[in-house]
Design a protein around this motif. Structure first.
Motif, PDB file in Angstrom:
ATOM      1  N   PHE A   1       0.898 -18.139 -19.406  1.00 49.19           N
ATOM      2  CA  PHE A   1       0.431 -16.681 -19.808  1.00 49.19           C
ATOM      3  C   PHE A   1       1.329 -16.351 -19.036  1.00 49.19           C
ATOM      4  N   ARG A   2       1.488 -14.364 -19.059  1.00 55.03           N
ATOM      5  CA  ARG A   2       1.884 -13.661 -18.485  1.00 55.03           C
ATOM      6  C   ARG A   2       1.371 -12.190 -17.892  1.00 55.03           C
ATOM      7  N   GLN A   3       1.475 -11.236 -17.057  1.00 59.42           N
ATOM      8  CA  GLN A   3       0.508 -10.070 -16.909  1.00 59.42           C
ATOM      9  C   GLN A   3       1.618  -8.929 -16.693  1.00 59.42           C
ATOM     10  N   ALA A   4       1.713  -8.902 -17.318  1.00 62.46           N
ATOM     11  CA  ALA A   4       2.296  -7.439 -17.176  1.00 62.46           C
ATOM     12  C   ALA A   4       1.628  -6.386 -15.964  1.00 62.46           C
TER      13      ALA A   4
ATOM     14  N   PHE B   1      -0.877 -14.859 -23.538  1.00 63.79           N
ATOM     15  CA  PHE B   1      -0.463 -16.264 -24.291  1.00 63.79           C
ATOM     16  C   PHE B   1       0.709 -15.969 -24.180  1.00 63.79           C
ATOM     17  N   VAL B   2       1.300 -16.953 -23.767  1.00 61.18           N
ATOM     18  CA  VAL B   2       3.002 -16.575 -24.725  1.00 61.18           C
ATOM     19  C   VAL B   2       3.253 -18.803 -24.801  1.00 61.18           C
ATOM     20  N   GLY B   3       3.034 -18.650 -24.855  1.00 63.12           N
ATOM     21  CA  GLY B   3       2.857 -19.827 -24.852  1.00 63.12           C
ATOM     22  C   GLY B   3       2.250 -22.035 -24.562  1.00 63.12           C
ATOM     23  N   VAL B   4       2.542 -22.382 -25.502  1.00 64.82           N
ATOM     24  CA  VAL B   4       1.291 -23.679 -24.478  1.00 64.82           C
ATOM     25  C   VAL B   4       2.001 -25.377 -25.685  1.00 64.82           C
ATOM     26  N   ILE B   5       1.787 -26.725 -24.707  1.00 69.96           N
ATOM     27  CA  ILE B   5       2.305 -27.856 -24.491  1.00 69.96           C
ATOM     28  C   ILE B   5       0.874 -28.312 -24.762  1.00 69.96           C
ATOM     29  N   TRP B   6       1.248 -30.033 -25.782  1.00 67.00           N
ATOM     30  CA  TRP B   6       0.003 -30.242 -25.955  1.00 67.00           C
ATOM     31  C   TRP B   6       1.306 -31.728 -25.499  1.00 67.00           C
TER      32      TRP B   6
ATOM     33  N   VAL C   1       4.133 -10.756 -14.575  1.00 64.70           N
ATOM     34  CA  VAL C   1       3.839 -12.281 -13.399  1.00 64.70           C
ATOM     35  C   VAL C   1       4.224 -13.059 -14.446  1.00 64.70           C
ATOM     36  N   TYR C   2       4.397 -14.323 -14.323  1.00 65.78           N
ATOM     37  CA  TYR C   2       4.103 -15.690 -15.380  1.00 65.78           C
ATOM     38  C   TYR C   2       3.178 -16.805 -14.461  1.00 65.78           C
ATOM     39  N   TYR C   3       2.321 -17.067 -15.391  1.00 67.04           N
ATOM     40  CA  TYR C   3       1.113 -18.192 -14.689  1.00 67.04           C
ATOM     41  C   TYR C   3       1.594 -19.527 -15.572  1.00 67.04           C
TER      42      TYR C   3
ATOM     43  N   THR D   1       4.618 -16.553 -11.099  1.00 68.82           N
ATOM     44  CA  THR D   1       5.923 -16.414 -10.250  1.00 68.82           C
ATOM     45  C   THR D   1       6.659 -14.766 -11.591  1.00 68.82           C
ATOM     46  N   LEU D   2       7.346 -13.892 -10.589  1.00 67.14           N
ATOM     47  CA  LEU D   2       6.789 -12.747 -11.392  1.00 67.14           C
ATOM     48  C   LEU D   2       8.828 -12.708 -12.115  1.00 67.14           C
ATOM     49  N   VAL D   3       8.750 -12.350 -13.310  1.00 56.83           N
ATOM     50  CA  VAL D   3       9.827 -11.798 -14.271  1.00 56.83           C
ATOM     51  C   VAL D   3       9.846 -10.223 -14.370  1.00 56.83           C
ATOM     52  N   THR D   4      11.325 -10.352 -13.747  1.00 57.81           N
ATOM     53  CA  THR D   4      11.334  -8.876 -14.014  1.00 57.81           C
ATOM     54  C   THR D   4      13.025  -8.700 -14.665  1.00 57.81           C
TER      55      THR D   4
END
Length: 123
Positions: free
Chosen positions: A36-39, A46-51, A91-93, A117-120
Motif C-alpha cells: 500500500f502507499r500513502q501520499a 492499494f498498490v498490489g498483492v501477491i498470494w 510512503v510505501y507499506y 518506507t518513503l519513496v520520493t
C-alpha cells in the motif's frame, strides 16, 4: 507476524527502485502479502498483492510498471518499481492479513503492517 519494509529513497522520474519487505513469524509460504502507499494528505491506497501461490494483482495505474515477487528462502517480498512518476511519491507499506478476506485491496482487511518506507520521485 512482523514486517520490515526498506528500500525507499529519492529517484528521478523514469527511474527505478526496489522495495523489500522482510517477514518474521507466520508461515511465509501461506501468507497473502500486500503493498500500500500513502501520499501526504491522502488516504492509504492499494498498490498490489501477491498470494501464496504466486499470483498477483495491481492497482491500474501501476500495471506494467510495478512487479511484486517473493523469495521464500529469505522470507521477503519485493516491489520492483520502474518508470517511476512524481505521482508515485508516497510512503510505501507492506501488510499481511490474519486470514484471506474477499477484498484484497482494502487496507482495512490487513492486520499486520510494516513501518513504511518513503519513496520520493522528482520531476
Amino acid at each position: 507476524v512482523q514486517l520490515q519494509a526498506s528500500g525507499g529513497g529519492l529517484v528521478q522520474a523514469g527511474g527505478s527502485l526496489r522495495l523489500s519487505c522482510a517477514a518474521s513469524g507466520g508461515i511465509f509460504s501461506n501468507l497473502q502479502m500486500g503493498w500500500f502507499r500513502q501520499a501526504p494528505g491522502k488516504e492509504r491506497e492499494f498498490v498490489g498483492v501477491i498470494w501464496s501461490g504466486g499470483s498477483t494483482a495491481y492497482k491500474d495505474s501501476v500495471k506494467g510498471r510495478f512487479t511484486i515477487s517473493r523469495d521464500y528462502d529469505k522470507r521477503t517480498m519485493y516491489l520492483q518499481m520502474n518508470s517511476l512518476k512524481p505521482e508515485d511519491t508516497a510512503v510505501y507499506y507492506c501488510a499481511v492479513p490474519k486470514y484471506r478476506r474477499p477484498s484484497y485491496s482494502s487496507p482495512l482487511n490487513y492486520d499486520y503492517w510494516g513501518q513504511g518506507t518513503l519513496v520520493t520521485v522528482s520531476s
